[in-house]
Write an enzyme that holds these catalytic residues in place. Sequence first.
Site, PDB file in Angstrom:
ATOM      1  N   LYS A  22     114.471 -15.809  45.954  1.00 37.41           N
ATOM      2  CA  LYS A  22     115.092 -15.392  47.138  1.00 37.41           C
ATOM      3  C   LYS A  22     116.604 -15.005  46.706  1.00 37.41           C
ATOM      4  CE  LYS A  22     117.145 -18.939  49.226  1.00 37.41           C
ATOM      5  NZ  LYS A  22     118.857 -19.095  49.439  1.00 37.41           N
ATOM      6  N   ASN A  23     117.437 -15.764  45.925  1.00 36.96           N
ATOM      7  CA  ASN A  23     118.749 -15.459  45.669  1.00 36.96           C
ATOM      8  C   ASN A  23     118.821 -14.214  44.817  1.00 36.96           C
ATOM      9  OD1 ASN A  23     119.377 -17.476  47.318  1.00 36.96           O
ATOM     10  ND2 ASN A  23     119.893 -19.078  45.784  1.00 36.96           N
ATOM     11  N   CYS A 117     128.882 -24.733  57.112  1.00 46.60           N
ATOM     12  CA  CYS A 117     127.543 -24.916  56.939  1.00 46.60           C
ATOM     13  C   CYS A 117     127.017 -26.109  56.569  1.00 46.60           C
ATOM     14  CB  CYS A 117     126.932 -23.806  55.984  1.00 46.60           C
ATOM     15  SG  CYS A 117     127.122 -24.117  54.279  1.00 46.60           S
ATOM     16  N   ARG A 122     132.429 -23.916  52.195  1.00 51.12           N
ATOM     17  CA  ARG A 122     131.793 -22.304  51.636  1.00 51.12           C
ATOM     18  C   ARG A 122     132.644 -21.324  52.140  1.00 51.12           C
ATOM     19  NH1 ARG A 122     125.399 -22.508  51.463  1.00 51.12           N
ATOM     20  NH2 ARG A 122     125.804 -20.863  49.812  1.00 51.12           N
ATOM     21  N   ASP A 307     121.054 -26.501  43.354  1.00 52.22           N
ATOM     22  CA  ASP A 307     119.847 -26.236  44.356  1.00 52.22           C
ATOM     23  C   ASP A 307     118.451 -27.081  44.019  1.00 52.22           C
ATOM     24  OD1 ASP A 307     121.422 -24.332  45.658  1.00 52.22           O
ATOM     25  OD2 ASP A 307     120.475 -22.789  44.836  1.00 52.22           O
ATOM     26  N   ARG A 399     113.424 -20.971  55.179  1.00 49.98           N
ATOM     27  CA  ARG A 399     114.632 -19.848  54.964  1.00 49.98           C
ATOM     28  C   ARG A 399     114.193 -19.520  53.236  1.00 49.98           C
ATOM     29  NH1 ARG A 399     120.473 -21.318  55.937  1.00 49.98           N
ATOM     30  NH2 ARG A 399     120.617 -19.714  55.072  1.00 49.98           N
TER      31      ARG A 399
HETATM   32  N1  EPU Z   1     133.470 -21.046  46.691  1.00 48.72           N
HETATM   33  C1  EPU Z   1     135.160 -21.106  47.001  1.00 48.72           C
HETATM   34  N2  EPU Z   1     135.459 -19.653  47.397  1.00 48.72           N
HETATM   35  C2  EPU Z   1     134.684 -18.577  47.469  1.00 48.72           C
HETATM   36  C3  EPU Z   1     133.416 -18.835  47.048  1.00 48.72           C
HETATM   37  C4  EPU Z   1     132.821 -19.953  46.620  1.00 48.72           C
HETATM   38  O1  EPU Z   1     135.950 -21.752  47.209  1.00 48.72           O
HETATM   39  O2  EPU Z   1     135.154 -17.431  47.918  1.00 48.72           O
HETATM   40  C5  EPU Z   1     133.145 -22.496  46.336  1.00 48.72           C
HETATM   41  C6  EPU Z   1     131.993 -23.045  47.103  1.00 48.72           C
HETATM   42  O3  EPU Z   1     132.474 -23.639  48.269  1.00 48.72           O
HETATM   43  C7  EPU Z   1     131.278 -23.759  46.181  1.00 48.72           C
HETATM   44  C8  EPU Z   1     131.468 -23.181  44.802  1.00 48.72           C
HETATM   45  O4  EPU Z   1     132.651 -22.201  45.046  1.00 48.72           O
HETATM   46  O5  EPU Z   1     132.034 -25.038  46.242  1.00 48.72           O
HETATM   47  C9  EPU Z   1     130.307 -22.204  44.227  1.00 48.72           C
HETATM   48  O6  EPU Z   1     129.877 -21.585  45.462  1.00 48.72           O
HETATM   49  P1  EPU Z   1     129.221 -20.039  45.245  1.00 48.72           P
HETATM   50  O7  EPU Z   1     130.074 -19.161  45.679  1.00 48.72           O
HETATM   51  O8  EPU Z   1     128.566 -19.951  43.685  1.00 48.72           O
HETATM   52  O9  EPU Z   1     127.784 -20.319  46.185  1.00 48.72           O
HETATM   53  P2  EPU Z   1     126.936 -19.155  46.832  1.00 48.72           P
HETATM   54  O10 EPU Z   1     127.318 -17.865  46.219  1.00 48.72           O
HETATM   55  O11 EPU Z   1     127.681 -19.176  48.287  1.00 48.72           O
HETATM   56  C10 EPU Z   1     124.827 -19.176  45.822  1.00 48.72           C
HETATM   57  C11 EPU Z   1     123.471 -19.499  46.169  1.00 48.72           C
HETATM   58  C12 EPU Z   1     123.365 -21.082  46.752  1.00 48.72           C
HETATM   59  C13 EPU Z   1     123.525 -22.026  45.559  1.00 48.72           C
HETATM   60  C14 EPU Z   1     125.012 -21.361  44.976  1.00 48.72           C
HETATM   61  C15 EPU Z   1     125.396 -22.382  43.833  1.00 48.72           C
HETATM   62  C16 EPU Z   1     122.739 -17.402  46.807  1.00 48.72           C
HETATM   63  C17 EPU Z   1     122.488 -16.540  48.236  1.00 48.72           C
HETATM   64  N3  EPU Z   1     123.213 -18.547  47.353  1.00 48.72           N
HETATM   65  O12 EPU Z   1     125.743 -19.606  46.889  1.00 48.72           O
HETATM   66  O13 EPU Z   1     121.851 -21.065  46.998  1.00 48.72           O
HETATM   67  O14 EPU Z   1     123.547 -23.332  45.747  1.00 48.72           O
HETATM   68  O15 EPU Z   1     125.159 -20.054  44.784  1.00 48.72           O
HETATM   69  O16 EPU Z   1     124.431 -21.933  42.823  1.00 48.72           O
HETATM   70  O17 EPU Z   1     122.714 -16.919  45.816  1.00 48.72           O
HETATM   71  C18 EPU Z   1     120.264 -22.276  48.282  1.00 48.72           C
HETATM   72  O18 EPU Z   1     119.607 -21.184  47.977  1.00 48.72           O
HETATM   73  O19 EPU Z   1     119.772 -23.093  49.034  1.00 48.72           O
HETATM   74  C19 EPU Z   1     121.537 -22.097  47.899  1.00 48.72           C
HETATM   75  C20 EPU Z   1     122.443 -22.752  48.777  1.00 48.72           C
END
Ligand code: EPU
Length: 420
Positions: A22-23, A117, A122, A307, A399
């Site tokens: 998915k990701n 969320c 996030r 995850d 999802r």
């Molecule tokens: N963060 C910030 N600012 C930003 C972006 C992130 O402070 O602009 C913080 C977040 O709040 C968090 C950390 O940085 O504390 C890491 O977040 P990241 O951006 O890596 O998460 P994401 O890209 O939103 C993806 C996956 C998630 C997975 C995380 C961590 C996708 C679509 N989603 O989310 O997957 O948990 O990376 O590996 O790729 C899931 O599939 O259930 C899921 C939540």
Amino acid sequence: MERFVIQGGARLEGEIPASGSKNAALPALAACLLTGEAVVLRRVPRVRDIRTMEKLLAYIGAELVLEPNGPLHVRAAVIQDPTAPYELVKTMRASSLVLGSLLARTGRARVSMPGGCAIGARPINLHVHALEQLGATLTQEGGYIEARAPNGLRGTRINFDRITVTGTEDVLMAAVLAEGETVLENAAREPEVGDLAALLVKMGAKIEGAGTSVMRVQGVSRLGGAEHTIIPDRIEAGTFLLAGAITGGDLVVANCELDHLGALIGKLREAGAEVEPAGAAALRVRAPRPLQAVDLITEEHPGFPTDLQAQYLALMTQAQGIAFITETIFENRFMHALELIRMGANIRIEGRQAIVAGPAALSGTTVMASDLRASASLVLAGLVARGETVIDRVYHIDRGYESIESKLALAGAKIRRLEE
Ligand code: EPU
């Protein structure tokens, strides 16, 4: 609303195939907006988040055709409206992945702010800051982020303050069409980022260092069509490995990428499970002896993925001893623990740490899914609980898991989906 009803106690035996990731498929779909030519994607999982992304692409102007049991054809010949509307972003934060690709393709993007969320605040400040460094102007109005780059984007050196997976992907998609060289430092090393880079390279992008924390991108003026097969879903595969171990079963998880599961395999072995390759793209898990408690800290790849933390926590409720589980990626990701406690688990939450004492005899009851991975952990608990477990709000699990109940039933789990 639908719910799962699980009769606990069945050992999982047999083989379960993993689907496409998915990701990895989500950013791949966003990347289709970078070209007017057709992109053909194979092994796109049929899960709800993907359908949301497909709706978003259609809203923006892309044409999507899914061959029955075959690849997905995406063609964004015209960008009608470079907007990710609130109605779609509120159901899936990853909609913000179109920010970088729309900006690069059209010089404009309008993306609803994601809001809160179930697993924490996030924000997307890191995406925004990096796109500004590429020369875009981003403003916030009426709940939307408005991004503009009327004269195109310019390559530069970007150092992420903290590692962000979709942030790295978003900015990579912008950088491939920027003028000159972009260097991304402290980039995410998740396999999903590498898969996106592989697709972009097939489309004509010039990227070096994907899979490492420093990526170098030489901007090109246009990208073309491509064909690509999405990597297997390591989180889904990992969930099934944990299901095999928690039931004391003997399970083969097929279609998985062994190299993407190193941290989980290490923890399972430490806990006393046996995990062995079963051919090039499959893993066999057995848990012939009682499991032992093993501490865990979630980390960015190649560390243990957040995850799989919820599912691992379910496993530790059945292990002998005390396990300290520390969540470092998200600030509010222990919702499943409260439901597991209702089933009889012995867990204490102290800030970012869950302290689990096992083994605890779980008993079936009605529990509520709060987010995708939390729901998966409740399913694992239901598989070993005495009696019947009812899991409400299974739309959370849909999802990200392709018919998880049918796949688990293939290996003997007693799980049914019912209309409430
Ligand atoms: N963060 C910030 N600012 C930003 C972006 C992130 O402070 O602009 C913080 C977040 O709040 C968090 C950390 O940085 O504390 C890491 O977040 P990241 O951006 O890596 O998460 P994401 O890209 O939103 C993806 C996956 C998630 C997975 C995380 C961590 C996708 C679509 N989603 O989310 O997957 O948990 O990376 O590996 O790729 C899931 O599939 O259930 C899921 C939540």
